[in-house]
Scaffold this motif. Structure first.
Motif, PDB file in Angstrom:
ATOM      1  N   THR A   1       0.851  -1.191   0.000  1.00 46.50           N
ATOM      2  CA  THR A   1       0.000   0.000   0.000  1.00 46.50           C
ATOM      3  C   THR A   1       0.885   1.238   0.000  1.00 46.50           C
ATOM      4  OG1 THR A   1      -1.712  -1.180   1.228  1.00 46.50           O
ATOM      5  CG2 THR A   1      -1.833   1.224   1.202  1.00 46.50           C
ATOM      6  N   LEU A   2       0.658   2.116  -0.966  1.00 48.59           N
ATOM      7  CA  LEU A   2       1.432   3.356  -1.067  1.00 48.59           C
ATOM      8  C   LEU A   2       0.582   4.527  -0.594  1.00 48.59           C
ATOM      9  CD1 LEU A   2       3.093   2.861  -4.579  1.00 48.59           C
ATOM     10  CD2 LEU A   2       4.088   2.438  -2.328  1.00 48.59           C
ATOM     11  N   ASP A   3       1.228   5.445   0.080  1.00 44.74           N
ATOM     12  CA  ASP A   3       0.536   6.657   0.520  1.00 44.74           C
ATOM     13  C   ASP A   3       0.406   7.602  -0.671  1.00 44.74           C
ATOM     14  OD1 ASP A   3       0.445   5.712   3.096  1.00 44.74           O
ATOM     15  OD2 ASP A   3       2.372   6.618   3.654  1.00 44.74           O
ATOM     16  N   THR A   4      -0.780   8.071  -0.930  1.00 45.21           N
ATOM     17  CA  THR A   4      -1.027   9.009  -2.030  1.00 45.21           C
ATOM     18  C   THR A   4      -1.509  10.334  -1.469  1.00 45.21           C
ATOM     19  OG1 THR A   4      -3.299   8.190  -2.261  1.00 45.21           O
ATOM     20  CG2 THR A   4      -1.594   7.163  -3.647  1.00 45.21           C
ATOM     21  N   GLU A   5      -1.153  11.391  -2.176  1.00 48.06           N
ATOM     22  CA  GLU A   5      -1.532  12.725  -1.736  1.00 48.06           C
ATOM     23  C   GLU A   5      -2.714  13.214  -2.564  1.00 48.06           C
ATOM     24  OE1 GLU A   5       0.434  17.207  -1.342  1.00 48.06           O
ATOM     25  OE2 GLU A   5       1.631  15.491  -2.009  1.00 48.06           O
ATOM     26  N   THR A   6      -3.731  13.686  -1.884  1.00 49.09           N
ATOM     27  CA  THR A   6      -4.933  14.181  -2.571  1.00 49.09           C
ATOM     28  C   THR A   6      -4.751  15.657  -2.891  1.00 49.09           C
ATOM     29  OG1 THR A   6      -6.307  12.608  -1.339  1.00 49.09           O
ATOM     30  CG2 THR A   6      -7.422  14.447  -2.429  1.00 49.09           C
ATOM     31  N   LEU A   7      -4.935  16.009  -4.192  1.00 52.91           N
ATOM     32  CA  LEU A   7      -4.772  17.395  -4.616  1.00 52.91           C
ATOM     33  C   LEU A   7      -6.018  18.199  -4.303  1.00 52.91           C
ATOM     34  CD1 LEU A   7      -3.138  16.877  -8.152  1.00 52.91           C
ATOM     35  CD2 LEU A   7      -1.978  17.409  -6.004  1.00 52.91           C
ATOM     36  N   THR A   8      -5.822  19.433  -3.931  1.00 51.21           N
ATOM     37  CA  THR A   8      -6.952  20.338  -3.732  1.00 51.21           C
ATOM     38  C   THR A   8      -7.469  20.789  -5.083  1.00 51.21           C
ATOM     39  OG1 THR A   8      -5.532  22.286  -3.684  1.00 51.21           O
ATOM     40  CG2 THR A   8      -5.892  21.153  -1.589  1.00 51.21           C
ATOM     41  N   GLN A   9      -8.635  21.396  -5.116  1.00 50.58           N
ATOM     42  CA  GLN A   9      -9.226  21.861  -6.365  1.00 50.58           C
ATOM     43  C   GLN A   9      -8.357  22.930  -7.023  1.00 50.58           C
ATOM     44  OE1 GLN A   9     -11.852  20.474  -7.836  1.00 50.58           O
ATOM     45  NE2 GLN A   9     -11.437  21.798  -9.597  1.00 50.58           N
ATOM     46  N   LYS A  10      -7.733  23.777  -6.199  1.00 56.10           N
ATOM     47  CA  LYS A  10      -6.861  24.831  -6.717  1.00 56.10           C
ATOM     48  C   LYS A  10      -5.643  24.236  -7.401  1.00 56.10           C
ATOM     49  CE  LYS A  10      -4.218  28.903  -5.301  1.00 56.10           C
ATOM     50  NZ  LYS A  10      -3.795  29.746  -4.165  1.00 56.10           N
ATOM     51  N   GLU A  11      -5.046  23.209  -6.772  1.00 56.00           N
ATOM     52  CA  GLU A  11      -3.869  22.563  -7.368  1.00 56.00           C
ATOM     53  C   GLU A  11      -4.232  21.860  -8.676  1.00 56.00           C
ATOM     54  OE1 GLU A  11      -1.249  21.553  -3.360  1.00 56.00           O
ATOM     55  OE2 GLU A  11      -2.792  20.142  -4.042  1.00 56.00           O
ATOM     56  N   LYS A  12      -5.442  21.258  -8.694  1.00 56.06           N
ATOM     57  CA  LYS A  12      -5.894  20.616  -9.937  1.00 56.06           C
ATOM     58  C   LYS A  12      -6.051  21.643 -11.052  1.00 56.06           C
ATOM     59  CE  LYS A  12      -8.426  16.807  -7.724  1.00 56.06           C
ATOM     60  NZ  LYS A  12      -9.759  16.192  -7.524  1.00 56.06           N
ATOM     61  N   ASP A  13      -6.645  22.788 -10.718  1.00 58.81           N
ATOM     62  CA  ASP A  13      -6.844  23.843 -11.725  1.00 58.81           C
ATOM     63  C   ASP A  13      -5.514  24.380 -12.237  1.00 58.81           C
ATOM     64  OD1 ASP A  13      -9.536  23.510 -11.363  1.00 58.81           O
ATOM     65  OD2 ASP A  13      -9.754  25.206  -9.965  1.00 58.81           O
ATOM     66  N   GLU A  14      -4.550  24.560 -11.313  1.00 56.20           N
ATOM     67  CA  GLU A  14      -3.234  25.059 -11.725  1.00 56.20           C
ATOM     68  C   GLU A  14      -2.501  24.054 -12.609  1.00 56.20           C
ATOM     69  OE1 GLU A  14      -1.222  25.909  -8.115  1.00 56.20           O
ATOM     70  OE2 GLU A  14      -2.244  27.837  -7.773  1.00 56.20           O
ATOM     71  N   ALA A  15      -2.589  22.758 -12.248  1.00 57.39           N
ATOM     72  CA  ALA A  15      -1.939  21.725 -13.070  1.00 57.39           C
ATOM     73  C   ALA A  15      -2.577  21.658 -14.449  1.00 57.39           C
ATOM     74  CB  ALA A  15      -2.039  20.373 -12.360  1.00 57.39           C
ATOM     75  N   LEU A  16      -3.913  21.744 -14.494  1.00 57.92           N
ATOM     76  CA  LEU A  16      -4.616  21.707 -15.773  1.00 57.92           C
ATOM     77  C   LEU A  16      -4.255  22.917 -16.640  1.00 57.92           C
ATOM     78  CD1 LEU A  16      -6.678  20.233 -17.518  1.00 57.92           C
ATOM     79  CD2 LEU A  16      -8.494  21.524 -16.371  1.00 57.92           C
ATOM     80  N   ALA A  17      -4.163  24.083 -15.981  1.00 59.85           N
ATOM     81  CA  ALA A  17      -3.798  25.300 -16.719  1.00 59.85           C
ATOM     82  C   ALA A  17      -2.381  25.197 -17.277  1.00 59.85           C
ATOM     83  CB  ALA A  17      -3.924  26.519 -15.798  1.00 59.85           C
ATOM     84  N   GLU A  18      -1.474  24.597 -16.501  1.00 59.30           N
ATOM     85  CA  GLU A  18      -0.096  24.428 -16.949  1.00 59.30           C
ATOM     86  C   GLU A  18      -0.032  23.494 -18.159  1.00 59.30           C
ATOM     87  OE1 GLU A  18       3.962  24.843 -17.205  1.00 59.30           O
ATOM     88  OE2 GLU A  18       2.504  25.991 -16.011  1.00 59.30           O
ATOM     89  N   ILE A  19      -0.804  22.402 -18.126  1.00 61.01           N
ATOM     90  CA  ILE A  19      -0.829  21.462 -19.263  1.00 61.01           C
ATOM     91  C   ILE A  19      -1.374  22.152 -20.503  1.00 61.01           C
ATOM     92  CG2 ILE A  19      -1.910  19.348 -20.114  1.00 61.01           C
ATOM     93  CD1 ILE A  19      -1.830  18.294 -17.232  1.00 61.01           C
TER      94      ILE A  19
END
Length: 467
Positions: free
Chosen positions: A367-385
């Motif tokens: 089992t690996l620990d995963t980090e849940t992204l906030t909505q703001k981080e998702k929007d920033e990552a999407l904008a960067e892509i």
């Protein structure tokens, strides 16, 4: 009336170079004599000094002439050579006696000097810096102080002669390329062909041609040269001086001088505006042909098995054919047959190849620990892509760009396209690159457009299926 060249040279001027056993030796001795004048102030040298130099050349190169005796000394052979070359029927050299010392001197005649220069140029053609002609024309017209006292000889005639010399050099270059193409098609070795191609690409010709088409491109100076020529010829005072200078220089009447000057100026402008581009297009076409033929020959030689890999393949084919026909089995002994096991692998092909599979087996879950992204981080990552994926010069955007530029029109010239910035120029280039796929056709035009230190050839665009 044109002068007959054979009225200006002796009847036997070329005899010693024509067919015969001594023509090569005669040419070598003539060029050796010519080289002795390099350190002199004129083409005049002591007969004794010249005889010793020719004798040394004959001795070092072990030359033998058909007329000489087997035991003849090199000094005697040198004396015979000088005597033959000084004969009035030959006319390459002439003998003089110094008025003060009464010493004999050998003088090379004007036709003799011209013949030596011709032979040297045949053996090793002089390299030409094509852009120097353009610079000479530009610098001549720029510095009016140099020609204002004699605008015909120092301006009009100089510009005309440089333009004519450039045209001749480019025509020789075009012919040279054709000769190289014919030579390269005769190559049969992959190594020699590759070396030839690399030598060609690294050679002086490519560098000289690159300077002519890039750093010293005539399009950078053409409009200035044309404008300056018109200014000089259309100036009444200068034009009068030009006509007078031409009449004196060429021994013509004023009317004939006027026609001569008009022809020189017109021929210069025609070469700069039309003939130069035509010759350069022909050179470029032959260069491309040269490279394509070289690459094609390399591929052909490789496919024909002229390299190491191809030789192995050819041997295997011959062995396979011999086995099928039974010839090899009849000629080889049992010991030799053990070396060739080709008949045992007749069913092997590419589909028979198998790669070992080393898939791992999961023995214990992790089992690996995963980090849940906030909505703001998702929007920033999407904008960067999206930002990285955005292409301002995509095919779709270029279609919209051209539709906007064309409006209701069906055809436009490149001068109608916006080119005030580098971004607009890149949009124009991208639109031309995609035009065939987005419903437009492009036709190249004459001349060039300069924008933001970039030069773009003129063109026109029209909608497809439109007359």
């Amino acid at each position: 009336m044109k002068t007959n060249i054979f009225e200006r040279i002796p009847s036997g001027f070329f005899n010693l170079l024509s067919g015969g056993s001594d023509n090569v030796n005669n040419a070598g001795c003539l060029l050796e004599i010519y080289s002795q004048y390099d350190l002199e102030v004129s083409y005049r040298i002591s007969r004794k000094q010249l005889r010793d130099a020719v004798a040394l050349y004959i001795s070092e190169n072990n030359l033998h002439f058909s007329e000489e005796e087997s035991d003849e000394k090199s000094t005697d052979a040198a004396n015979n050579i000088i005597r033959k070359f000084s004969d009035p029927e030959c006319g390459w050299l002439t003998e003089e006696i110094d008025d003060a010392t009464y010493e004999k001197y050998i003088v090379m005649t004007e036709p003799g000097v011209a013949l030596c220069e011709f032979l040297i140029n045949l053996e090793k053609p002089e390299k030409v810096e094509y852009s120097a002609y353009i610079y000479n024309i530009y610098n001549t017209l720029t510095n009016s102080d140099q020609w204002k006292s004699d605008p015909y000889a120092c301006a009009v005639k100089t510009v005309y002669n440089n333009a004519k010399a450039l045209a001749k050099s480019l025509k020789r270059l075009s012919t040279f390329i054709r000769k190289r193409i014919e030579e390269i098609t005769k190559e049969t070795s992959l190594e020699t062909l590759t070396d030839h191609l690399m030598e060609y690409c690294d050679g002086d010709f490519i560098r000289e041609y690159a300077r002519l088409t890039k750093q010293h491109n005539i399009h950078m100076y053409r409009s200035f040269i044309r404008k300056k020529l018109d200014e000089i010829v259309n100036n009444p005072k200068v034009h009068e001086l030009i006509i007078q200078g031409c009449a004196i220089e060429e021994n013509l009447s004023e009317d004939e001088a006027g026609e001569t000057v008009a022809d020189m100026v017109e021929n210069t402008k025609v070469f700069l505006n039309e003939d130069y581009d035509r010759i350069m297009r022909d050179i470029k076409h032959k260069i491309n042909m040269h490279i394509h033929i070289a690459v094609g020959r390399i591929r052909f030689i490789r496919n024909s098995g002229k390299d190491a890999q191809g030789n192995v393949e050819q041997v295997l084919k011959i062995l396979r054919k011999s086995i099928d026909e039974g010839n090899l089995l009849d000629d080889l002994s049992e010991d030799m047959m053990k070396l060739f096991r080709i008949d045992k692998y007749e069913f092997i092909d590419k589909e028979s190849l198998w790669s070992p599979r080393c898939s791992g087996t999961i023995k214990k879950s992790i089992t690996l620990d995963t980090e849940t992204l906030t909505q703001k981080e998702k929007d920033e990552a999407l904008a960067e892509i999206e930002r990285e994926a955005f292409n301002p010069y995509s095919k779709k955007r270029m279609k919209l760009y051209l539709e906007n530029v064309f409006g209701s029109e069906d055809i436009i010239d490149s001068s109608r396209l916006p080119m005030s910035s580098k971004e607009e120029l890149l949009s124009d280039i991208s639109a031309v690159a995609y035009c065939e796929d987005i419903g437009f056709e492009v036709s190249p035009g004459e001349g060039y457009i300069e924008c933001d230190n970039m030069i773009l050839r003129r063109f026109s665009l029209k909608r497809k299926n439109n007359p």
